[in-house]
Write an enzyme that holds these catalytic residues in place. Structure first.
Site, PDB file in Angstrom:
ATOM      1  N   GLU A 133      12.071 -22.436  49.294  1.00  0.00           N
ATOM      2  CA  GLU A 133      10.608 -21.369  49.078  1.00  0.00           C
ATOM      3  C   GLU A 133      10.574 -20.131  49.893  1.00  0.00           C
ATOM      4  O   GLU A 133       9.751 -19.066  49.319  1.00  0.00           O
ATOM      5  CB  GLU A 133       9.106 -22.533  49.077  1.00  0.00           C
ATOM      6  CG  GLU A 133       9.593 -23.541  49.055  1.00  0.00           C
ATOM      7  CD  GLU A 133       9.206 -22.865  46.849  1.00  0.00           C
ATOM      8  OE1 GLU A 133       8.573 -21.958  46.574  1.00  0.00           O
ATOM      9  OE2 GLU A 133       9.465 -23.934  46.210  1.00  0.00           O
ATOM     10  N   THR A 161      13.252 -13.146  45.597  1.00  0.00           N
ATOM     11  CA  THR A 161      14.700 -13.044  45.609  1.00  0.00           C
ATOM     12  C   THR A 161      14.799 -13.797  44.382  1.00  0.00           C
ATOM     13  O   THR A 161      14.493 -15.374  44.418  1.00  0.00           O
ATOM     14  CB  THR A 161      15.308 -13.951  46.147  1.00  0.00           C
ATOM     15  OG1 THR A 161      14.574 -13.185  47.606  1.00  0.00           O
ATOM     16  CG2 THR A 161      17.046 -13.642  46.737  1.00  0.00           C
ATOM     17  N   TYR A 214      13.664  -8.262  53.069  1.00  0.00           N
ATOM     18  CA  TYR A 214      13.032  -8.583  53.750  1.00  0.00           C
ATOM     19  C   TYR A 214      13.431  -9.803  55.032  1.00  0.00           C
ATOM     20  O   TYR A 214      13.007 -10.736  54.956  1.00  0.00           O
ATOM     21  CB  TYR A 214      11.927  -9.623  52.781  1.00  0.00           C
ATOM     22  CG  TYR A 214      11.965  -8.989  52.042  1.00  0.00           C
ATOM     23  CD1 TYR A 214      10.530  -8.049  51.265  1.00  0.00           C
ATOM     24  CD2 TYR A 214      12.239  -8.874  50.497  1.00  0.00           C
ATOM     25  CE1 TYR A 214      10.554  -6.695  50.630  1.00  0.00           C
ATOM     26  CE2 TYR A 214      12.405  -8.242  49.172  1.00  0.00           C
ATOM     27  CZ  TYR A 214      11.206  -6.946  48.796  1.00  0.00           C
ATOM     28  OH  TYR A 214      11.011  -6.518  47.568  1.00  0.00           O
ATOM     29  N   TYR A 271       0.743 -19.961  48.628  1.00  0.00           N
ATOM     30  CA  TYR A 271       1.052 -20.719  47.826  1.00  0.00           C
ATOM     31  C   TYR A 271       2.768 -21.338  48.972  1.00  0.00           C
ATOM     32  O   TYR A 271       3.503 -22.347  47.938  1.00  0.00           O
ATOM     33  CB  TYR A 271       2.202 -19.568  46.941  1.00  0.00           C
ATOM     34  CG  TYR A 271       3.481 -19.801  46.684  1.00  0.00           C
ATOM     35  CD1 TYR A 271       3.568 -20.349  45.116  1.00  0.00           C
ATOM     36  CD2 TYR A 271       5.067 -19.624  47.310  1.00  0.00           C
ATOM     37  CE1 TYR A 271       5.008 -20.895  44.501  1.00  0.00           C
ATOM     38  CE2 TYR A 271       6.130 -20.061  46.421  1.00  0.00           C
ATOM     39  CZ  TYR A 271       5.768 -20.625  45.070  1.00  0.00           C
ATOM     40  OH  TYR A 271       7.029 -21.428  44.873  1.00  0.00           O
ATOM     41  N   ASP A 284       2.087 -18.554  41.935  1.00  0.00           N
ATOM     42  CA  ASP A 284       3.114 -17.549  42.527  1.00  0.00           C
ATOM     43  C   ASP A 284       3.025 -16.632  40.821  1.00  0.00           C
ATOM     44  O   ASP A 284       2.036 -17.142  40.225  1.00  0.00           O
ATOM     45  CB  ASP A 284       4.551 -18.146  42.359  1.00  0.00           C
ATOM     46  CG  ASP A 284       5.193 -18.422  41.575  1.00  0.00           C
ATOM     47  OD1 ASP A 284       4.327 -18.948  40.235  1.00  0.00           O
ATOM     48  OD2 ASP A 284       6.414 -18.969  41.545  1.00  0.00           O
ATOM     49  N   CYS A 299       8.651 -18.886  29.579  1.00  0.00           N
ATOM     50  CA  CYS A 299       7.398 -17.676  29.349  1.00  0.00           C
ATOM     51  C   CYS A 299       8.140 -16.896  30.205  1.00  0.00           C
ATOM     52  O   CYS A 299       7.365 -16.297  31.996  1.00  0.00           O
ATOM     53  CB  CYS A 299       6.384 -18.860  29.494  1.00  0.00           C
ATOM     54  SG  CYS A 299       4.856 -18.261  29.597  1.00  0.00           S
ATOM     55  N   CYS A 351       8.665 -18.565  22.568  1.00  0.00           N
ATOM     56  CA  CYS A 351       7.466 -19.670  22.426  1.00  0.00           C
ATOM     57  C   CYS A 351       7.933 -20.855  21.780  1.00  0.00           C
ATOM     58  O   CYS A 351       7.195 -22.016  21.791  1.00  0.00           O
ATOM     59  CB  CYS A 351       6.397 -18.901  21.676  1.00  0.00           C
ATOM     60  SG  CYS A 351       5.657 -17.615  22.706  1.00  0.00           S
TER      61      CYS A 351
END
Length: 374
Positions: free
Chosen positions: A48, A54, A93, A131, A149, A204, A212
Site C-alpha cells: 500500500e 505509483t 517520493y 486510507y 482513495d 470505471c 460501463c
C-alpha cells in the site's frame, strides 16, 4: 471530526457491496498481484505504501526486490539508510521509504515487531494515514473499514451522480462515513476494498470513457443513467507547478562518475545526485565554472535535454558529459558540496540515484543502469 458534506442518494450505497463482491470474487479477470497471494499485515502495508502515487504494474518488481531483501518488520527496522534508499530507487517520493523504516522501529519497540490490528494504532504509525490504515485493517485483519482513495471516490461520485469536489478532505471523509455502515467483516472487508480498486483501475476509468457495459454497478449508477460519466468526479485544478532550469553535469574520469549528496532535508533528501548548476548554461559557461573550481576539462559534450516532474516543481534539465583531466580535487556545486567518485559497480549496487538524474546515466554517450528495477 465528522464530515459536514451530505451526499445525494446515500441509500444507494447499501446496494454496492453485494454486486461488487460477486464481481470481484467470481471473475477470472481479477488482477493478479503478488501482495494478494499472501496478504499478511507486512505485505499489505508495504504494497500500500508503494502503491501511493505509483501504478501497480510499476510497483511489482520493486515490491518483489524489497521483500526479498527485507522479508519482515525486524529486517526493515535494522536496515541501514543507504541500502533502504537503494532498494527504493526509482519509485520516487522517498519519504515513504523513510517512514516505513521509522514505523518498523516503532513496531519493533512497541508491538513486538508485529503490525497492530487496531485502526487507531495503525494511524499513529509514521507514514500511515486513514486510507492506508483502512486498507491494512480490512485486508490483513478483516476490519469493516472503507479504504477511500481516488478509485472509491470516482466510483461513488459517479454512482451517486454527486458533483462535490473530491479534492476537499470533507468530501473524502463524507464518503468514508457513508460507506462504513455497509462494510462487511472478515475476508469480504478486504475483498470489497480491492474490488473498488480493481473497478477503478480497469473499468470505471479516470481518463477517457469508462467501460460501463462491463461494470457490475451500471444498473445502480446515476451518472451512467444520465450519460454524464465523464463529467464526474469534479476535482479542482491543482496549483501550477513551479519550473526550475538546471544544468546537469555528468563528470567522469575513465568510467568513474562524480556524485554529490543532497541535503538531509527537503526534496530528495539525503540521496545521491549528479552535480548540477542553476540555469541553462552553455558549454563555455560550464567549462569556465569548472576551471574556476579547480577541475580541468579535457572534453565536453552536450547531452539530450530532459524533464522531470515532481508534485510541486518541474525540472527542465540541460546536460553535459565532461571528461576531466584532474578528478581528484575541486568542488562543483554552488553550495560547495564535495564530490564522490563512483564506479559503475558502485552505481549499480550502492548509491541511490533519483530518477530525475538517471536520464543522463542512460544516454548513448555513457550508458549506465543504476539498478535492475529502475
Amino acid at each position: 471530526m465528522k464530515a459536514t458534506i451530505k451526499l445525494p442518494h446515500p441509500d444507494i450505497l447499501s446496494q454496492l457491496p453485494r454486486p461488487l463482491l460477486t464481481w470481484y470474487q467470481g471473475q477470472s479477470a481479477a488482477r493478479e498481484l503478488p501482495w494478494r497471494e499472501e496478504p499478511t499485515p507486512y505485505h499489505t502495508w508495504l504494497s500500500e505504501i508503494m502503491l501511493q502515487q505509483t501504478r501497480a504494474s510499476a510497483v511489482i518488481p520493486y515490491y518483489q526486490r524489497f521483500l526479498a531483501a527485507l522479508p519482515d518488520i525486524a529486517s526493515l527496522a535494522a536496515c541501514d539508510d543507504e541500502t533502504l534508499m537503494k532498494l527504493w530507487q526509482g519509485l520516487g517520493y522517498y519519504s515513504r521509504a523513510r517512514n516505513l523504516k521509522k514505523a518498523a522501529i516503532v513496531l519493533t519497540d512497541t508491538f513486538h515487531g508485529e503490525m497492530p490490528g487496531d485502526f487507531n494504532d495503525l494511524l499513529d504509525l509514521p507514514g500511515i494515514g486513514r486510507y492506508t490504515a483502512s486498507a491494512i485493517g480490512s485486508i490483513a485483519f478483516g476490519l469493516p473499514l472503507p479504504a477511500v482513495d481516488g478509485n472509491i471516490l470516482r466510483v461513488v461520485m459517479r454512482v451517486l451522480g454527486c458533483r462535490e469536489d473530491i479534492a476537499k478532505p470533507a468530501v473524502k471523509r463524507a464518503v468514508e462515513d457513508a460507506l462504513a455502515p455497509h462494510y462487511p467483516t472478515g475476508k469480504d472487508a478486504g475483498d470489497l476494498n480491492q474490488a473498488f480498486m480493481d473497478l477503478g483501475a480497469t473499468i470505471c476509468l479516470p481518463h477517457g470513457a469508462p467501460h460501463c457495459a462491463r461494470c457490475p454497478l451500471a444498473p445502480l449508477c446515476l451518472a451512467h443513467d444520465e450519460g454524464c460519466e465523464q463529467e464526474l468526479p469534479v476535482k479542482q485544478n491543482k496549483k501550477q507547478r513551479r519550473q526550475e532550469n538546471l544544468t546537469v553535469l555528468l563528470l567522469r574520469t575513465g568510467k568513474a562518475i562524480a556524485l554529490q549528496k543532497r541535503p538531509a532535508k527537503g526534496l530528495l533528501a539525503g540521496l545521491w545526485e549528479l552535480p548540477h548548476l542553476k540555469g541553462h548554461l552553455t558549454a563555455e559557461e560550464v567549462q569556465a565554472h569548472l576551471d574556476a573550481h579547480g577541475l580541468s576539462v579535457q572534453e565536453i559534450h552536450r547531452l539530450p535535454d530532459a524533464r522531470h516532474i515532481f508534485s510541486h516543481v518541474e525540472w527542465q534539465m540541460r546536460g553535459f558529459e565532461v571528461l576531466l583531466k584532474n578528478p581528484d580535487s575541486g568542488i562543483v556545486a554552488e553550495d560547495n558540496t564535495p564530490l564522490v567518485w563512483a564506479s559503475p559497480q558502485e552505481l549499480a549496487e550502492t548509491y541511490s540515484i533519483p530518477a530525475a538524474f538517471q536520464y543522463f546515466l542512460r544516454t548513448p554517450a555513457y550508458n549506465i543502469r543504476t539498478s535492475s528495477g529502475s
